[in-house]
Scaffold this active site. Structure first.
Site, PDB file in Angstrom:
ATOM      1  N   GLY A 191      19.584  87.773  28.419  1.00  0.00           N
ATOM      2  CA  GLY A 191      18.221  87.541  28.872  1.00  0.00           C
ATOM      3  C   GLY A 191      17.346  88.751  28.657  1.00  0.00           C
ATOM      4  CB  SER A 192      18.034  92.394  28.828  1.00  0.00           C
ATOM      5  OG  SER A 192      18.500  92.365  30.147  1.00  0.00           O
ATOM      6  CG  ASP A 209      15.870  85.210  38.277  1.00  0.00           C
ATOM      7  OD1 ASP A 209      16.763  85.436  37.454  1.00  0.00           O
ATOM      8  OD2 ASP A 209      15.382  86.098  39.011  1.00  0.00           O
ATOM      9  CB  SER A 257      19.110  85.442  31.895  1.00  0.00           C
ATOM     10  OG  SER A 257      20.375  86.078  31.999  1.00  0.00           O
ATOM     11  CG  HIS A 289      20.678  84.131  35.211  1.00  0.00           C
ATOM     12  ND1 HIS A 289      19.435  84.254  35.780  1.00  0.00           N
ATOM     13  CD2 HIS A 289      21.092  85.402  34.944  1.00  0.00           C
ATOM     14  CE1 HIS A 289      19.096  85.535  35.836  1.00  0.00           C
ATOM     15  NE2 HIS A 289      20.091  86.247  35.334  1.00  0.00           N
ATOM     16  CG  ASN A 299      23.172  91.683  14.967  1.00  0.00           C
ATOM     17  OD1 ASN A 299      22.892  90.551  15.372  1.00  0.00           O
ATOM     18  ND2 ASN A 299      24.368  91.976  14.493  1.00  0.00           N
TER      19      ASN A 299
END
Length: 432
Positions: free
Chosen positions: A82-83, A190, A211, A216, A284
């Site tokens: 998710g980041s 979330d 995420s 999650h 990547n």
């Protein structure tokens, strides 16, 4: 039965033999979050492993198509977290392909101070300036009024997360962004399955992110996704995810465009291999096919998981109603949250502190978590980061000092929820 079928059959048998542990109050940990995996998930992983497609492949592509359909959007790009999804979504807005609309270093992006760092970090990492606004207690989201007050002639975008699955006023924020010619990135990490005014969160922004970390709503182990219906932005996201290359061929596939050796781009010689032509400074950030297989298996359980999360949140909310010293969470008006967690704020004038309550719960094996960064401007990582604060961050400071959350995720049973309620009621009763 062939060998492959035998392996999958034994995988199912193995899963069934693991069984479930009996809940023992005060002994069995009640985690705030975690993955809920069934025999289909185990089989999906084993089946993908048997295919030996270790990079992104058919499972990943099928998940992307199915996930985009779930949201009613045109494109979904599976990534490794998710980041990374947040980094790609915000980073795509800096692409030269957007011409004069692109975000440039020094441009301002409005966000909230009480959130997770990875909503803020892409702003900083792209040389942009985060502008922090406050939140409301109870919903833990900001408001359109606070956002509008933060807009200046340097503002180019807004980027927020739905706090613990509770939707912010996404339609109003989208309208504000449109009126002010701002990009809107909707961090939906979330809140998968939540709705605002009858519409799924993750469908309001120019781009949205998800995420699939084990905490999650669905999991791929690690993983995330960027979604959009803007095909130009989708193309940029794909390029940034895939090393920055200009080519859109799948790994191991050549000449999708039928003119691999016919392009002339930049100052490269005519006919330079399109597979090795780079139009962005990229990364990547792809996921593997095993992650795609697990995510695809989990996708079919979104509604089931959402029902259990809502049930657990309701049991906590009803059971704790009226407990002295606490501010309990409230769903945003017009929303139906698929809750990520149950936020509790200990009133500053309560006869006990947040630290005392969380220590008591942890002693009973009830896991607690802070509301992420609280006021993120107070963390050492952001001490020297250029930023602007609009108004005061009064409630973010209250969150920092007095707010925590406990779990509602689908492995929590009604018995567990009742034990959490009884523990908090008992603690509050002792301190009167």
């Amino acid at each position: 039965m062939d060998d492959r079928s035998l392996i999958l059959d034994r995988t199912r048998k193995l899963h069934r033999e693991t069984g479930e542990r009996e809940f023992v109050p005060g002994v069995t940990p009640i985690l705030p979050s975690g993955a809920v995996l069934d025999e289909n998930d185990r089989v999906a992983l084993v089946e993908a492993a048997l295919d030996l497609r270790i990079a992104a492949g058919p499972h990943a592509r099928r998940f992307e198509s199915a996930f985009a359909r779930y949201f009613g959007l045109r494109k979904a790009h599976l990534v490794n977290s998710g980041s990374s999804a947040n980094l790609l979504a915000l980073g795509s807005l800096t692409s030269p392909r957007l011409g004069d609309l692109r975000l440039r270093p020094g441009d301002e992006v409005i966000t909230v101070a009480a959130g997770f760092p990875t909503t803020v970090n892409p702003i900083v990492q792209n040389g942009l300036v985060p502008v922090f606004v406050d939140v409301e207690l109870g919903t833990y989201n900001t408001t359109p009024e606070l956002v509008e007050a933060a807009v200046t002639d340097r503002t180019r975008a807004v980027m927020f997360a739905h706090a613990l699955g509770n939707p912010f006023a996404a339609q109003e924020i989208a309208e504000l962004a449109s009126d002010r010619d701002l990009f809107f990135v909707e961090d939906n990490c979330d809140a998968v399955g939540s709705t605002y005014k009858g519409r799924l969160t993750g469908t309001f922004g120019d781009l949205s992110t998800v995420s699939m970390y084990p905490a999650h709503h669905i999991t791929a182990g690690e993983g995330g996704c960027v979604l959009t219906s803007n095909l130009e932005l989708a193309r940029v996201v794909e390029s940034l995810r895939d090393w920055g290359r200009d080519c859109w061929c799948e790994p191991g596939v050549d000449d999708t465009c039928r003119k691999r050796f016919s392009y002339q781009l930049g100052t490269l010689p005519e006919g330079y291999d399109h597979k090795y032509t780079f139009s962005h400074v990229g990364y990547n950030l792809k996921a593997t096919d095993l992650q795609g297989a697990l995510a695809l298996s989990q996708l079919g359980r979104i509604e089931e998981f959402g029902r259990i999360r809502r049930r657990n949140w309701r049991l906590l909310r009803e059971g704790l109603d009226g407990v002295p010293g606490l501010i309990l969470p409230e769903p945003a008006p017009g929303s139906d949250p698929s809750w990520f967690g149950f936020a509790i704020t200990v009133r500053p004038d309560a006869p006990y502190s947040c630290a005392e309550l969380t220590a008591f719960l942890e002693s009973r094996r009830i896991g607690t978590r802070r509301l992420f960064g609280g006021n993120i401007t107070r963390h050492p990582a952001y001490r020297d980061v250029e930023h602007r604060v609009s108004g005061e961050l009064t409630n973010c400071d209250i969150v920092t000092e007095h707010t925590f959350w406990i779990g509602v995720y689908p492995a929590i049973t009604e018995e567990m929820a009742g034990y959490m309620v009884d523990s908090i009621v008992e603690f509050a009763g002792r301190t009167r």
